[in-house]
Motif scaffolding. Structure first.
Motif, PDB file in Angstrom:
ATOM      1  N   SER A 138      22.227  50.525  37.207  1.00  0.00           N
ATOM      2  CA  SER A 138      23.563  50.645  37.788  1.00  0.00           C
ATOM      3  C   SER A 138      24.265  49.298  37.701  1.00  0.00           C
ATOM      4  CB  SER A 138      23.492  51.103  39.250  1.00  0.00           C
ATOM      5  OG  SER A 138      22.763  50.168  40.030  1.00  0.00           O
ATOM      6  N   VAL A 139      25.581  49.333  37.528  1.00  0.00           N
ATOM      7  CA  VAL A 139      26.358  48.108  37.403  1.00  0.00           C
ATOM      8  C   VAL A 139      27.637  48.240  38.218  1.00  0.00           C
ATOM      9  CG1 VAL A 139      25.457  47.595  35.106  1.00  0.00           C
ATOM     10  CG2 VAL A 139      27.596  48.867  35.336  1.00  0.00           C
ATOM     11  N   VAL A 140      28.248  47.080  38.532  1.00  0.00           N
ATOM     12  CA  VAL A 140      29.532  46.997  39.225  1.00  0.00           C
ATOM     13  C   VAL A 140      30.410  46.035  38.445  1.00  0.00           C
ATOM     14  CG1 VAL A 140      30.707  46.186  41.302  1.00  0.00           C
ATOM     15  CG2 VAL A 140      28.639  47.556  41.513  1.00  0.00           C
ATOM     16  N   VAL A 141      31.674  46.391  38.258  1.00  0.00           N
ATOM     17  CA  VAL A 141      32.636  45.513  37.599  1.00  0.00           C
ATOM     18  C   VAL A 141      33.852  45.359  38.510  1.00  0.00           C
ATOM     19  CG1 VAL A 141      31.869  46.154  35.295  1.00  0.00           C
ATOM     20  CG2 VAL A 141      33.740  47.419  36.354  1.00  0.00           C
ATOM     21  N   ASP A 142      34.661  44.360  38.213  1.00  0.00           N
ATOM     22  CA  ASP A 142      35.859  44.148  39.014  1.00  0.00           C
ATOM     23  C   ASP A 142      36.933  45.160  38.640  1.00  0.00           C
ATOM     24  OD1 ASP A 142      36.976  42.087  41.027  1.00  0.00           O
ATOM     25  OD2 ASP A 142      38.601  42.316  39.577  1.00  0.00           O
ATOM     26  N   ALA A 143      37.692  45.604  39.632  1.00  0.00           N
ATOM     27  CA  ALA A 143      38.724  46.621  39.391  1.00  0.00           C
ATOM     28  C   ALA A 143      39.775  46.131  38.403  1.00  0.00           C
ATOM     29  CB  ALA A 143      39.385  47.006  40.718  1.00  0.00           C
ATOM     30  N   SER A 144      40.039  44.819  38.377  1.00  0.00           N
ATOM     31  CA  SER A 144      41.045  44.285  37.453  1.00  0.00           C
ATOM     32  C   SER A 144      40.603  44.379  35.995  1.00  0.00           C
ATOM     33  CB  SER A 144      41.349  42.826  37.802  1.00  0.00           C
ATOM     34  OG  SER A 144      40.190  42.020  37.653  1.00  0.00           O
ATOM     35  N   GLU A 145      39.314  44.581  35.756  1.00  0.00           N
ATOM     36  CA  GLU A 145      38.785  44.685  34.399  1.00  0.00           C
ATOM     37  C   GLU A 145      38.538  46.130  33.977  1.00  0.00           C
ATOM     38  OE1 GLU A 145      38.772  42.084  32.743  1.00  0.00           O
ATOM     39  OE2 GLU A 145      38.070  40.326  33.855  1.00  0.00           O
ATOM     40  N   MET A 328      52.466  38.482  47.318  1.00  0.00           N
ATOM     41  CA  MET A 328      52.096  39.884  47.564  1.00  0.00           C
ATOM     42  C   MET A 328      52.126  40.698  46.279  1.00  0.00           C
ATOM     43  SD  MET A 328      53.754  40.787  51.302  1.00  0.00           S
ATOM     44  CE  MET A 328      55.410  40.220  50.904  1.00  0.00           C
ATOM     45  N   LEU A 329      53.105  40.434  45.426  1.00  0.00           N
ATOM     46  CA  LEU A 329      53.159  41.133  44.139  1.00  0.00           C
ATOM     47  C   LEU A 329      51.956  40.774  43.273  1.00  0.00           C
ATOM     48  CD1 LEU A 329      56.944  40.875  43.171  1.00  0.00           C
ATOM     49  CD2 LEU A 329      55.663  42.953  43.741  1.00  0.00           C
ATOM     50  N   ALA A 330      51.577  39.496  43.282  1.00  0.00           N
ATOM     51  CA  ALA A 330      50.418  39.076  42.503  1.00  0.00           C
ATOM     52  C   ALA A 330      49.148  39.756  42.994  1.00  0.00           C
ATOM     53  CB  ALA A 330      50.265  37.553  42.574  1.00  0.00           C
ATOM     54  N   ALA A 331      49.004  39.864  44.318  1.00  0.00           N
ATOM     55  CA  ALA A 331      47.836  40.543  44.865  1.00  0.00           C
ATOM     56  C   ALA A 331      47.840  42.028  44.497  1.00  0.00           C
ATOM     57  CB  ALA A 331      47.795  40.367  46.380  1.00  0.00           C
ATOM     58  N   HIS A 332      49.019  42.636  44.524  1.00  0.00           N
ATOM     59  CA  HIS A 332      49.118  44.064  44.191  1.00  0.00           C
ATOM     60  C   HIS A 332      48.717  44.335  42.742  1.00  0.00           C
ATOM     61  CE1 HIS A 332      50.589  48.196  44.275  1.00  0.00           C
ATOM     62  NE2 HIS A 332      51.273  47.939  43.170  1.00  0.00           N
ATOM     63  N   PHE A 333      49.154  43.448  41.839  1.00  0.00           N
ATOM     64  CA  PHE A 333      48.855  43.639  40.413  1.00  0.00           C
ATOM     65  C   PHE A 333      47.607  42.872  39.978  1.00  0.00           C
ATOM     66  CE2 PHE A 333      53.443  44.587  40.599  1.00  0.00           C
ATOM     67  CZ  PHE A 333      53.454  45.825  39.973  1.00  0.00           C
ATOM     68  N   GLN A 334      46.855  42.337  40.959  1.00  0.00           N
ATOM     69  CA  GLN A 334      45.580  41.663  40.710  1.00  0.00           C
ATOM     70  C   GLN A 334      45.734  40.489  39.747  1.00  0.00           C
ATOM     71  OE1 GLN A 334      42.940  44.826  39.472  1.00  0.00           O
ATOM     72  NE2 GLN A 334      42.683  45.571  41.551  1.00  0.00           N
TER      73      GLN A 334
END
Length: 376
Positions: A138-145, A328-334
């Protein structure tokens, strides 16, 4: 209410471009700095989010993303120091990832302990994802990727180095600019290694210290304890700082980004200075009336400086509001974006001083010209 505020309130349309100019200069500087700090912060995301107090690396390592192997048995050697409470290994291995589209993507596998309390478990995985990695393969990746790796709904099956594994979750805040991290357990990582001797080496050895222990002192003492040429000990802050400095000073990416930041700041300051100066000079005819009735130039100069200070302060407040929205926009769009309080204070101070300095420069024209000339 002072005369400066009365004039600003009555003729605010004239001063609005100057206020916006001050705000724009600050926003430009802080956005550039935020992106720069955010970019460098992703390089050291492993060191910054893991609980280890000390890190052992290969002696030649200058940045955490340039890991080289060291003997795994150094983890046991660390226990001979009385300040070390626990130690464990952390392995990074390059691999090829194929998602649903079949397109190969280079990634970096991060072999950690599937224990939420482990030193190698990043903060973002401790809630549930670390425990989920205890499941084999099993693996986990970052949502931004996720888009880059062709990861859709959970769970999904992918191929790494010809082996089929399952993506069991998506993390947040573990994106790196230098590579794409894929987190899995040490056991799952061993199953993907082609070189069996790699199981006896690790990229890093992590250690935690007893409460009250001084990390810098322990690092100095470990230098004498470790076999010569085997590894180098760092505190977490030292390794993080060194990695970011390497990217800033040695890599073209950091130097180019810093150059564009400084250039943008200089351009913004020049524009702000000229805009404010033109606004003040546009008021000279009005101030001529005050000089004609005997108001001394020093008092008129004080009014101009106060006006400039108010414009600088108001522009700074507008800057803070805009930068908060950008954050906040940067956080929203990762998008990696990080600001320190010192940078915000410096931007506010630069805007305020630029505004006041522009007002002072305009005073030369006020003192130089006579009322009769200004009233023509």
């Amino acid at each position: 209410m002072s005369l400066a505020l009365i004039i600003l309130r009555h003729d605010w349309r004239r001063f609005l471009p100057a206020l916006l100019s001050v705000s724009f200069a600050g926003v430009l500087m802080l956005v550039q700095l935020g992106l720069l700090a955010g970019m460098f912060g992703t390089v050291t995301v492993l060191a910054d989010t893991m609980a280890a107090d000390l890190w052992l690396t290969a002696p030649a390592v200058r940045s955490i993303d340039q890991a080289a192997d060291i003997p795994s048995n150094l983890a046991a050697l660390l226990y001979s120091h009385p300040a070390v409470v626990s130690s464990e290994t952390l392995s990074l291995r390059d691999a090829s990832w194929r998602g649903s589209s079949g397109t190969p993507v280079p990634v970096t596998l991060v072999g950690i302990s599937p224990d939420p309390l482990a030193l190698s478990c990043p903060q973002a995985l401790r809630a549930s994802l670390c425990a989920a990695l205890a499941e084999p393969d099993s693996v986990v990746v970052d949502a931004s990727e996720a888009d880059k790796l062709d990861v859709g709904t959970m769970p999904t099956t992918v191929e790494i180095n010809g082996h089929r594994l399952h993506v069991v979750g998506l993390s947040t805040g573990l994106r790196s600019i230098g590579t794409t991290y894929v987190f899995l357990s040490r056991q799952s990582l061993r199953g993907l290694l082609v070189d069996e001797t790699a199981a006896d080496t690790s990229s890093f050895v992590l250690a935690s210290l007893r409460p009250g222990s001084l990390a810098t002192t322990v690092v100095t003492e470990l230098a004498a304890l470790l076999p010569a040429g085997s590894a180098k000990a760092w505190t977490r802050d030292e390794l993080s700082g060194q990695s970011q400095r390497w990217w800033l000073e040695e890599s073209g990416v950091g130097a180019g980004f810093l150059f564009s930041t400084v250039l943008g700041l200089l351009i913004a300051v020049v524009i702000t200075s000229q805009t404010l100066r033109s606004v003040v000079l546009g008021q000279l005819r009005e101030y001529a009336a005050f000089r004609a009735i005997g108001v001394p130039p020093s008092k008129l100069g004080a009014v101009i400086v106060e006006q400039s200070a108010w414009i600088g302060a108001a522009g700074g407040l507008l800057m803070l509001a805009v930068v908060a929205a950008v954050s906040m926009l940067a956080a929203h769009f990762q998008v990696p974006f990080a600001l320190q309080a010192g940078g915000v204070v410096a931007a506010f101070a630069i805007g305020l001083l630029t505004a006041i300095g522009s007002g002072l420069l305009a005073l030369r024209e006020l003192y130089r010209l006579q009322p009769a000339e200004l009233l023509r």
